[in-house]
Design a protein around this motif. Structure first.
Motif, PDB file in Angstrom:
ATOM      1  N   TYR A   1       0.831  -1.208   0.000  1.00 50.35           N
ATOM      2  CA  TYR A   1       0.000   0.000   0.000  1.00 50.35           C
ATOM      3  C   TYR A   1       0.865   1.257   0.000  1.00 50.35           C
ATOM      4  CZ  TYR A   1      -4.418   2.381   0.763  1.00 50.35           C
ATOM      5  OH  TYR A   1      -5.539   3.145   0.609  1.00 50.35           O
ATOM      6  N   GLU A   2       0.521   2.176  -0.869  1.00 51.93           N
ATOM      7  CA  GLU A   2       1.373   3.370  -0.963  1.00 51.93           C
ATOM      8  C   GLU A   2       0.936   4.487  -0.030  1.00 51.93           C
ATOM      9  OE1 GLU A   2       2.099   4.431  -5.022  1.00 51.93           O
ATOM     10  OE2 GLU A   2       3.263   2.570  -5.323  1.00 51.93           O
ATOM     11  N   GLY A   3      -0.337   4.482   0.334  1.00 55.30           N
ATOM     12  CA  GLY A   3      -0.813   5.505   1.275  1.00 55.30           C
ATOM     13  C   GLY A   3      -0.362   5.152   2.686  1.00 55.30           C
ATOM     14  N   VAL A   4      -0.565   6.087   3.614  1.00 55.44           N
ATOM     15  CA  VAL A   4      -0.270   5.789   5.029  1.00 55.44           C
ATOM     16  C   VAL A   4      -1.307   4.791   5.523  1.00 55.44           C
ATOM     17  CG1 VAL A   4      -0.281   6.789   7.362  1.00 55.44           C
ATOM     18  CG2 VAL A   4       0.753   8.050   5.449  1.00 55.44           C
TER      19      VAL A   4
ATOM     20  N   PHE B   1      -0.732  11.082  12.428  1.00 56.71           N
ATOM     21  CA  PHE B   1      -1.319  10.602  11.166  1.00 56.71           C
ATOM     22  C   PHE B   1      -1.088  11.663  10.085  1.00 56.71           C
ATOM     23  CE2 PHE B   1      -5.413   9.751   8.631  1.00 56.71           C
ATOM     24  CZ  PHE B   1      -4.902   8.637   7.983  1.00 56.71           C
ATOM     25  N   VAL B   2      -1.358  12.921  10.439  1.00 56.86           N
ATOM     26  CA  VAL B   2      -1.148  14.010   9.468  1.00 56.86           C
ATOM     27  C   VAL B   2       0.343  14.169   9.177  1.00 56.86           C
ATOM     28  CG1 VAL B   2      -1.469  16.482   9.024  1.00 56.86           C
ATOM     29  CG2 VAL B   2      -3.293  15.182  10.137  1.00 56.86           C
ATOM     30  N   ASP B   3       1.183  14.089  10.211  1.00 55.49           N
ATOM     31  CA  ASP B   3       2.645  14.159   9.982  1.00 55.49           C
ATOM     32  C   ASP B   3       3.071  13.048   9.029  1.00 55.49           C
ATOM     33  OD1 ASP B   3       2.894  16.300  11.695  1.00 55.49           O
ATOM     34  OD2 ASP B   3       3.612  15.110  13.394  1.00 55.49           O
ATOM     35  N   ASN B   4       2.584  11.830   9.257  1.00 59.80           N
ATOM     36  CA  ASN B   4       2.947  10.697   8.384  1.00 59.80           C
ATOM     37  C   ASN B   4       2.530  10.978   6.940  1.00 59.80           C
ATOM     38  OD1 ASN B   4       4.016   9.263  10.526  1.00 59.80           O
ATOM     39  ND2 ASN B   4       2.179   8.041  10.886  1.00 59.80           N
ATOM     40  N   ILE B   5       1.325  11.539   6.776  1.00 62.69           N
ATOM     41  CA  ILE B   5       0.841  11.866   5.427  1.00 62.69           C
ATOM     42  C   ILE B   5       1.781  12.877   4.772  1.00 62.69           C
ATOM     43  CG2 ILE B   5      -1.011  13.059   4.158  1.00 62.69           C
ATOM     44  CD1 ILE B   5      -2.999  11.771   6.162  1.00 62.69           C
ATOM     45  N   LYS B   6       2.294  13.815   5.583  1.00 59.52           N
ATOM     46  CA  LYS B   6       3.182  14.855   5.037  1.00 59.52           C
ATOM     47  C   LYS B   6       4.621  14.364   4.875  1.00 59.52           C
ATOM     48  CE  LYS B   6       2.534  19.124   6.723  1.00 59.52           C
ATOM     49  NZ  LYS B   6       1.991  20.113   5.804  1.00 59.52           N
ATOM     50  N   GLY B   7       4.863  13.077   5.211  1.00 58.43           N
ATOM     51  CA  GLY B   7       6.207  12.506   5.025  1.00 58.43           C
ATOM     52  C   GLY B   7       7.133  12.736   6.205  1.00 58.43           C
ATOM     53  N   ASP B   8       6.594  13.312   7.285  1.00 55.87           N
ATOM     54  CA  ASP B   8       7.399  13.543   8.499  1.00 55.87           C
ATOM     55  C   ASP B   8       7.052  12.386   9.455  1.00 55.87           C
ATOM     56  OD1 ASP B   8       8.647  14.525  10.706  1.00 55.87           O
ATOM     57  OD2 ASP B   8       7.255  16.201  11.038  1.00 55.87           O
ATOM     58  N   TYR B   9       7.675  11.213   9.208  1.00 52.45           N
ATOM     59  CA  TYR B   9       7.192   9.972   9.826  1.00 52.45           C
ATOM     60  C   TYR B   9       7.384   9.933  11.331  1.00 52.45           C
ATOM     61  CZ  TYR B   9       6.687   8.656   5.037  1.00 52.45           C
ATOM     62  OH  TYR B   9       6.306   8.655   3.726  1.00 52.45           O
TER      63      TYR B   9
END
Ligand SMILES: NC(=O)c1ccc[n+]([C@@H]2O[C@H](COP(=O)([O-])OP(=O)(O)OC[C@H]3O[C@@H](n4cnc5c(N)ncnc54)[C@H](O)[C@@H]3O)[C@@H](O)[C@H]2O)c1
Length: 399
Positions: free
Chosen positions: A147-150, A348-356
């Motif tokens: 899966y490519e999404g978070v 969750f939002v950080d992960n979406i923005k690539g800030d894992y």
């Protein structure tokens, strides 16, 4: 700049012209989420998403008309736009204006909902437990393997202040040296009412030790830093729901249990559950080669005031010791699960923005359920459950 709730809540700023606002500026949401299943935790997800501010809730899909309509009414009283009600799961998942899905339906529906949700490619926050059985978890694992999404699991207890502190000391500062034993306790009121009372039946919830206690097994697994090898549990339905019947069926879930877990690296864990206590109390002790942590959270509904969190780490002559009351700002601490759900969303939002961030993964979701299922099996069979054998049986069931 992200939403600063302190400024939003504590000062009047309406008289200022828009160009004069900087610290009072409300962040504009960058993402839109849909909620699938608008019950108790669905509402909490809606509130914290809106509070965190970098995402907004676009709409909800719920099979139950009453949940959907009530949520819409409550939402529109609080926020200044209309909440979209979708007519089908497909509509909610495939709405092109939406970036993420928060799946908050009962446990036994997670696999079916996921089959549709993954086809959207959208970021997914799936509530715990991932499913009610190990074969269903393996099926979800298969669905999201590339899966490519978070894809994040709703095991947010690790973000509660007391556990956040404990994990920092154990995993990052390594203040306890090598962890040797972990003891967790949850004493609380009975399971609350749910839509169609799904949490009173193992076939819908996976049983208490899967449904509720996967949170504690997740914490135990993370602190142990190892995989479980065997589980022994004793438990029963001792007090609650003795005269409860729903559509002619009695409840079959336990309300008390003791669970012992042995890990590959020799760590010993135990968990103590009582669901007929007039409070919400949880506690964790961790003993390592260089010290001991004890931490608890306590909501006792009494009028007297005392701190409802406690954290202590004693390291003797190995380093500094401390005693504290960990907490978040009140608006976050009171937004649900002592602020754990708020940080789950923030990350969750950080992960979406690539800030894992360190949020619960697919694998961690799986292992939390493996321990829960093993504990349920152990109670039924009065036997020590070997995890390798349990996993092999589950894999054969899938093939
Ligand atoms: N992370 C946490 O701390 C936490 C806390 C509570 C609940 N949960 C989990 O969240 C999930 C929901 O729990 P809840 O307490 O909100 O339950 P609930 O009964 O209050 O709400 C569930 C909602 O889902 C709806 N629903 C049922 N099947 C559906 C389907 N197929 N499609 C769309 N909607 C459907 C119901 O009508 C209901 O409105 C469960 O998996 C539960 O374990 C997690």
């Amino acid at each position: 700049m992200t939403n600063n709730n302190y400024f939003q809540q504590n000062f009047y700023s309406e008289y200022l012209k828009p160009e004069d606002k900087y610290v009072f500026l409300k962040a504009q949401p960058e993402f839109k989420f849909n909620v699938i299943g608008a019950g108790m935790i669905g509402m909490e997800h809606i509130r914290v998403t809106m509070l965190e501010g970098r995402a907004a809730i676009n709409g909800v899909y719920d099979l139950d008309q009453s949940s959907a309509e009530w949520t819409k009414e409550a939402f529109e009283k609080e926020y200044d736009y209309e909440l979209h009600l979708y007519n089908s799961l497909e509509e909610a998942c495939f709405d092109p204006s939406v970036d993420g899905l928060i799946i908050c339906t009962p446990n036994y529906t997670h696999l079916e909902v996921m089959k549709t949700a993954v086809q959207s490619g959208k970021h997914i926050l799936l509530e715990k437990p991932m499913a009610t059985t190990i074969p269903d978890v393996l099926a979800i694992q298969d669905l999201v393997k590339d899966y490519e999404g978070v894809f994040q699991i709703g095991l947010q207890y690790r973000h509660k202040p007391i556990y956040d502190e404990a994990l920092h000391e154990v995993l990052h500062k390594k203040s306890l040296g090598e962890v040797k034993n972990i003891s967790l306790m949850e004493h609380r009121v009975p399971f609350l009412d749910k839509v169609d009372q799904w949490n009173k039946f193992s076939k819908f919830s996976g049983g208490t030790l899967v449904e509720k206690c996967c949170h504690y097994f997740d914490l135990m697994n993370v602190v142990a830093g190892s995989k479980p090898v065997s589980v022994y549990a004793s438990g029963s339905l001792a007090v609650n729901y003795q005269d409860f019947e729903y559509e002619g069926e009695s409840s079959d879930v336990v309300d008390q249990a003791f669970v012992t877990v042995e890990y590959e690296n020799g760590v010993k864990g135990n968990f103590n559950l009582c669901m007929f206590a007039p409070m919400f109390y949880e506690e964790m002790t961790v003993c390592g080669s260089k010290g001991r942590i004890k931490t608890y959270e306590n909501d006792d509904f009494l009028p007297s005031s005392r701190a409802n969190t406690h954290f202590e780490i004693l390291t003797g002559e190995n380093g500094t010791s401390k005693i504290s009351t960990p907490m978040y700002p009140a608006i976050i601490q009171n937004s649900g699960h002592h602020g754990g759900t708020y940080y789950e969303h923030k990350y969750f939002v950080d992960n979406i923005k690539g800030d894992y961030k360190d949020t619960a993964t697919l694998e961690e979701g799986l292992w939390s359920i493996v321990v829960g299922v093993a504990a349920e099996e152990s109670i039924k069979n009065k036997a020590v459950i070997n995890i390798e054998e349990l996993l092999n049986q589950s894999k054969q069931a899938v093939e």
